[in-house]
Enzyme design. Structure first.
Site, short mmCIF file in Angstrom:
data_model
loop_
_atom_site.label_atom_id
_atom_site.label_comp_id
_atom_site.label_asym_id
_atom_site.label_seq_id
_atom_site.Cartn_x
_atom_site.Cartn_y
_atom_site.Cartn_z
NE ARG A 195 15.77 -30.04 227.88
CZ ARG A 195 15.83 -29.02 228.70
NH1 ARG A 195 14.93 -28.90 229.67
NH2 ARG A 195 16.78 -28.11 228.58
CG MET B 80 15.10 -25.51 218.88
SD MET B 80 14.52 -26.60 220.22
CE MET B 80 15.66 -27.98 220.09
CE1 TYR C 156 20.77 -35.33 220.99
CE2 TYR C 156 21.56 -34.34 218.96
CZ TYR C 156 20.95 -35.38 219.62
OH TYR C 156 20.55 -36.48 218.91
CD GLU C 157 16.96 -30.59 221.94
OE1 GLU C 157 16.43 -29.75 222.69
OE2 GLU C 157 17.05 -30.44 220.72
N GLY C 158 20.11 -29.83 226.26
CA GLY C 158 20.37 -29.62 227.68
C GLY C 158 21.22 -30.76 228.21
#
Length: 578
Positions: free
Chosen positions: A294, A161, A434-436
């Site tokens: 997430r 990604m 990571y991932e927000g």
């Protein structure tokens, strides 16, 4: 290090006694029962204990390397991945239409837990590929699905990604990567991305990058972002994938943890790609992948905590230091010391409740995909959306805190590499970022998820907790969870009318309060299922439920008080001091 022991007894208890697995599968028309599920988890546990854990420390010390522009993963990783894929583990929960086994997602999520407990770096490879499959299956053209899904599901190929740029992290509106039509249905993608996990490796096969970029006519901001499928190898005239695309690894990030995972700076030099979904709607398509990731990242926090707990409790039973509480014996195993037991109980209280909440959420995801009734699918999907930021943020925050507490049990030995505890701490830290980042997850919860269906989704979730608490009678865990739920309801009402500053200041506290209540709910259900404690497992559940009620849930009152105090105004004044 202590050999990893897959928590099979706990999984069996949850499936049979807490989550109603057989009934749920029957309702969905799936020919899977708890016995089969446990058998699959047993085999998955063997893979983690026998193949992945032995690679973990050496992988951390060796790290991935960039040699002549190509990534070399640590010794043993490439063969382990090929064996992993050959064993069918990449296709566990994937759609049978694309070569998957179609097993319930709860098995996948708990497999992710065991992978994270034994080798977090390795687990990212199949996890990212699974997310890529989700996005392609939901949004790509039939031609792209036909070409890419089966080899991704089988593990022959892997996915990555590509969102982040040096000037565009959380704020994707700032990204500059461009995609120009080539006139044949494909696009030339040009730009540089950073922090790209699994961007390259030496496992063989293709690597399918999902890249966010802007078309020439793109409007400004996030509404102008499109998603492109950019493979490492392009199709040749014979239908094989042998033509090297114009993309390269500029460097590998030197990181605090997950050293075995290649985190790449990727250059796309007019690389050929294909549009996934609608033009300028790429963020919506990418969020299909991001939401799946997430959940996986939240489970990474859970897995790290569970793996660290196993090491810490084994050490505490063996390490002799100090005298017994009555002074009559010594030296004694440090697990006899109250403060050591406190730390171990803190970790166990999170791990077992988190495991149960993850299982419950995974079953909702299965309902959202497979239930015959559209209303039921919609309700389940909304619950998964509500809980995704909670699982991502709370599980990774608690996971890191638990790794530190487990390390503390070792004293000085926890700071020394040979015991493995410092790697747990280093590896766990990234999951909060990571991932927000977890602050972003908290804002997502209060800003987007609480208002869903005019608040009906969250109120329905609270009502479900209240019903279980009421049915549990006067058990301490039920009473305390009910009290904390009342505080959470009050905080929810308060946030609905709050201004932006107050919401931003309270969001992290609110998410933690939400998680405390949700895990108290799981402990209530486990305590009821444990009954009078006929076995050691049941007795343990009752003891830890009581600990959670008396020592962990009281944190709810402080969080609720902070939210109610209107911290937004204080934060606004504090900003003047910077």
């Amino acid at each position: 290090m202590q050999s990893y022991a897959p928590p099979i007894d706990d999984y069996r208890f949850l499936l049979n006694d807490v989550l109603g697995f057989d009934q749920a599968m029957a309702e969905l028309g799936k020919e899977v029962d708890a016995d089969l599920a446990v058998a699959v988890l047993e085999e998955a546990g063997k893979v983690c204990a026998e193949r992945l854990q032995p690679l973990n420390r050496e992988g951390d010390e060796q790290g991935s390397r960039l040699v002549d522009g190509a990534v070399q993963t640590p010794d043993g990783f490439a063969q382990a991945y090929r064996d992993f894929a050959e064993g069918g583990w990449t296709s566990l929960s994937a759609d049978p239409a694309h070569g998957g086994q179609g097993l319930p997602f709860v098995l996948q999520l708990w497999f992710d837990e065991m992978m994270s407990a034994t080798n977090l770096s390795f687990g990212l490879f199949p996890g990212l590929s699974r997310g890529a499959c989700e996005a392609i299956a939901a949004h790509a053209s039939d031609e792209l699905k036909a070409a890419y899904l089966e080899p991704l599901v089988s593990g022959e190929w892997t996915g990555a990604m590509a969102l982040t740029e040096s000037g565009a992290g959380t704020d994707l509106a700032l990204l500059k990567t461009r995609a120009t039509p080539k006139g044949d249905g494909s696009y030339a993608v040009a730009g540089t991305k950073i922090f790209i996990s699994s961007g390259d490796h030496d496992f063989g096969g293709n690597i399918v990058h999902l890249v966010l970029a802007r078309l020439p006519d793109a409007p400004p901001g996030v509404k102008g972002i499109s998603l492109f499928l950019v493979p490492k190898f392009l199709p040749d005239a014979d239908g094989g994938f042998t033509v090297r695309n114009a993309m390269s690894v500029g460097s590998l990030e030197k990181k605090m943890g997950i050293h075995a995972q290649p985190t790449c700076v990727m250059h796309y030099d007019d690389a050929t790609g294909w549009l996934v979904g609608e033009a300028h709607r790429g963020l919506a398509a990418m969020f299909t992948m991001m939401n799946a990731e997430r959940l996986m990242v939240g489970i990474q926090g859970l897995g790290i905590a569970g793996g660290a707990y196993q090491q810490a409790v084994a050490y505490a039973r063996d390490r002799l230091q100090g005298r017994s509480a009555d002074g009559a014996r010594g030296p004694v195993a440090i697990i006899e010391h109250a403060d050591v037991r406190r730390m171990l109980l803190n970790v166990r209280a999170f791990v077992e409740a988190g495991r149960a909440l993850a299982g419950w959420t995974a079953l909702q995801l299965d309902r959202a995909k497979a239930h015959a009734d559209a209303d039921e699918r919609g309700q389940a999907d909304a619950l998964v959306a509500l809980l995704t930021p909670v699982i991502k943020a709370a599980f990774t925050d608690y996971g890191f805190e638990c790794a530190v507490q487990a390390q503390q049990v070792f004293g000085g030995h926890g700071y020394i590499r040979e015991w493995g505890m410092e790697q747990f701490v280093r590896d766990a830290r990234i999951a909060q970022i990571y991932e927000g980042t977890n602050g972003v997850q908290a804002m997502d919860l209060v800003g987007r998820k609480l208002p869903m269906a005019d608040g009906a989704v969250v109120e329905g979730f609270f009502d479900g907790i209240a019903a279980d608490v009421a049915a549990a009678g006067d058990r301490v865990i039920a009473v305390r969870t009910g009290e904390a739920l009342a505080l959470l309801r009050e905080a929810t009402v308060a946030l609905r009318g709050a201004d932006v500053d107050a919401t931003g200041a309270a969001a992290v506290d609110y998410l933690r309060l939400f998680a405390l209540v949700a895990m108290g709910w799981m402990w209530t259900r486990m305590a009821v299922a444990a009954g009078s404690g006929e076995t050691a497992l049941h007795q343990g559940k009752l003891a830890v439920a009581d600990y959670y009620a008396r020592r962990v849930l009281p944190q709810a009152s402080g969080l609720a008080a902070s939210i109610a105090a209107g911290e937004g105004a204080i934060m606004g004044l504090a900003a003047e001091a910077f």
